[in-house]
Motif scaffolding. Sequence first.
Motif, PDB file in Angstrom:
ATOM      1  N   LEU A  34      78.598 -25.537  12.317  1.00 27.56           N
ATOM      2  CA  LEU A  34      77.280 -26.174  12.285  1.00 27.56           C
ATOM      3  C   LEU A  34      77.373 -27.576  11.685  1.00 27.56           C
ATOM      4  O   LEU A  34      78.122 -27.810  10.732  1.00 27.56           O
ATOM      5  N   LEU A  35      76.600 -28.503  12.230  1.00 27.06           N
ATOM      6  CA  LEU A  35      76.554 -29.862  11.677  1.00 27.06           C
ATOM      7  C   LEU A  35      75.893 -29.834  10.309  1.00 27.06           C
ATOM      8  O   LEU A  35      74.883 -29.161  10.111  1.00 27.06           O
ATOM      9  N   HIS A  36      76.462 -30.600   9.388  1.00 31.42           N
ATOM     10  CA  HIS A  36      75.909 -30.727   8.035  1.00 31.42           C
ATOM     11  C   HIS A  36      76.206 -32.143   7.536  1.00 31.42           C
ATOM     12  O   HIS A  36      76.573 -33.004   8.326  1.00 31.42           O
ATOM     13  N   ARG A  37      76.035 -32.364   6.248  1.00 33.54           N
ATOM     14  CA  ARG A  37      76.184 -33.715   5.685  1.00 33.54           C
ATOM     15  C   ARG A  37      77.266 -33.754   4.613  1.00 33.54           C
ATOM     16  O   ARG A  37      77.407 -32.808   3.843  1.00 33.54           O
ATOM     17  N   CYS A  38      77.946 -34.897   4.562  1.00 33.53           N
ATOM     18  CA  CYS A  38      79.033 -35.102   3.620  1.00 33.53           C
ATOM     19  C   CYS A  38      78.998 -36.540   3.098  1.00 33.53           C
ATOM     20  O   CYS A  38      78.544 -37.435   3.820  1.00 33.53           O
ATOM     21  N   VAL A  39      79.458 -36.747   1.876  1.00 30.74           N
ATOM     22  CA  VAL A  39      79.610 -38.108   1.350  1.00 30.74           C
ATOM     23  C   VAL A  39      81.075 -38.356   1.036  1.00 30.74           C
ATOM     24  O   VAL A  39      81.806 -37.447   0.652  1.00 30.74           O
ATOM     25  N   PHE A  40      81.482 -39.600   1.229  1.00 29.34           N
ATOM     26  CA  PHE A  40      82.819 -40.072   0.907  1.00 29.34           C
ATOM     27  C   PHE A  40      82.633 -41.251  -0.031  1.00 29.34           C
ATOM     28  O   PHE A  40      81.898 -42.183   0.289  1.00 29.34           O
ATOM     29  N   VAL A  41      83.311 -41.225  -1.183  1.00 33.00           N
ATOM     30  CA  VAL A  41      83.179 -42.316  -2.155  1.00 33.00           C
ATOM     31  C   VAL A  41      84.564 -42.875  -2.468  1.00 33.00           C
ATOM     32  O   VAL A  41      85.429 -42.161  -2.981  1.00 33.00           O
ATOM     33  N   LEU A  42      84.759 -44.142  -2.138  1.00 38.82           N
ATOM     34  CA  LEU A  42      85.979 -44.849  -2.485  1.00 38.82           C
ATOM     35  C   LEU A  42      85.793 -45.346  -3.914  1.00 38.82           C
ATOM     36  O   LEU A  42      84.893 -46.150  -4.175  1.00 38.82           O
ATOM     37  N   ALA A  43      86.622 -44.856  -4.833  1.00 39.41           N
ATOM     38  CA  ALA A  43      86.511 -45.249  -6.243  1.00 39.41           C
ATOM     39  C   ALA A  43      87.598 -46.267  -6.563  1.00 39.41           C
ATOM     40  O   ALA A  43      88.771 -46.047  -6.270  1.00 39.41           O
ATOM     41  N   ARG A  44      87.175 -47.388  -7.139  1.00 43.78           N
ATOM     42  CA  ARG A  44      88.109 -48.444  -7.564  1.00 43.78           C
ATOM     43  C   ARG A  44      88.044 -48.591  -9.079  1.00 43.78           C
ATOM     44  O   ARG A  44      86.967 -48.511  -9.670  1.00 43.78           O
ATOM     45  N   ASN A  45      89.208 -48.864  -9.683  1.00 47.03           N
ATOM     46  CA  ASN A  45      89.221 -49.121 -11.120  1.00 47.03           C
ATOM     47  C   ASN A  45      88.987 -50.608 -11.381  1.00 47.03           C
ATOM     48  O   ASN A  45      88.720 -51.388 -10.447  1.00 47.03           O
TER      49      ASN A  45
END
Length: 176
Positions: A34-45
Amino acid sequence: MTAVSAADEVLDVVDRDDRVTGQAPRGEVYARGLLHRCVFVLARNAEGRIFVHRRTASKLVFPSAYDMFVGGVLGAGEEYAEAALREAEEELGVSGLGQPEPLLKFLYEGPGGAWWSYVHEVRCELPVSPQVSEVAWHAWLTEEELAARVAGGEWPWVPDGLEAYRRLRAYRESRQ
């Protein structure tokens, strides 16, 4: 009180236009595709290096694969922005991050299934203590080091993260 497993977490089910059509437990969402939602977070120092990690072997999806994003699925009723901050703080093991910047959104369709994916970026100048249930190994890599690891093919990357990375690079190149 019994702990709820990741497979039992209730997610919003969405359509191809990212409109909520119902809810279902995560295990059912993945089992039925089933289609759902996701987040992707690029973390930089502070130096601009990117947080890269290997997922734990116990992960429901893509166990032991490498990823250049922290993130995850949105719970039922959760907005992308709040999920991006929650996931970044949880996986990095910090609190007090600034709100991640939303960059691009796309429908991922590939190994593992299909989900709406919203890519964000955040600066993390705090000492990290990655969540042991999520992160087996981590390092801060330069853009060049990350690009070399991706191109080299020695590391098995999560396919959705790799797609998000490629789209993010194309997005940035188009804005130059």
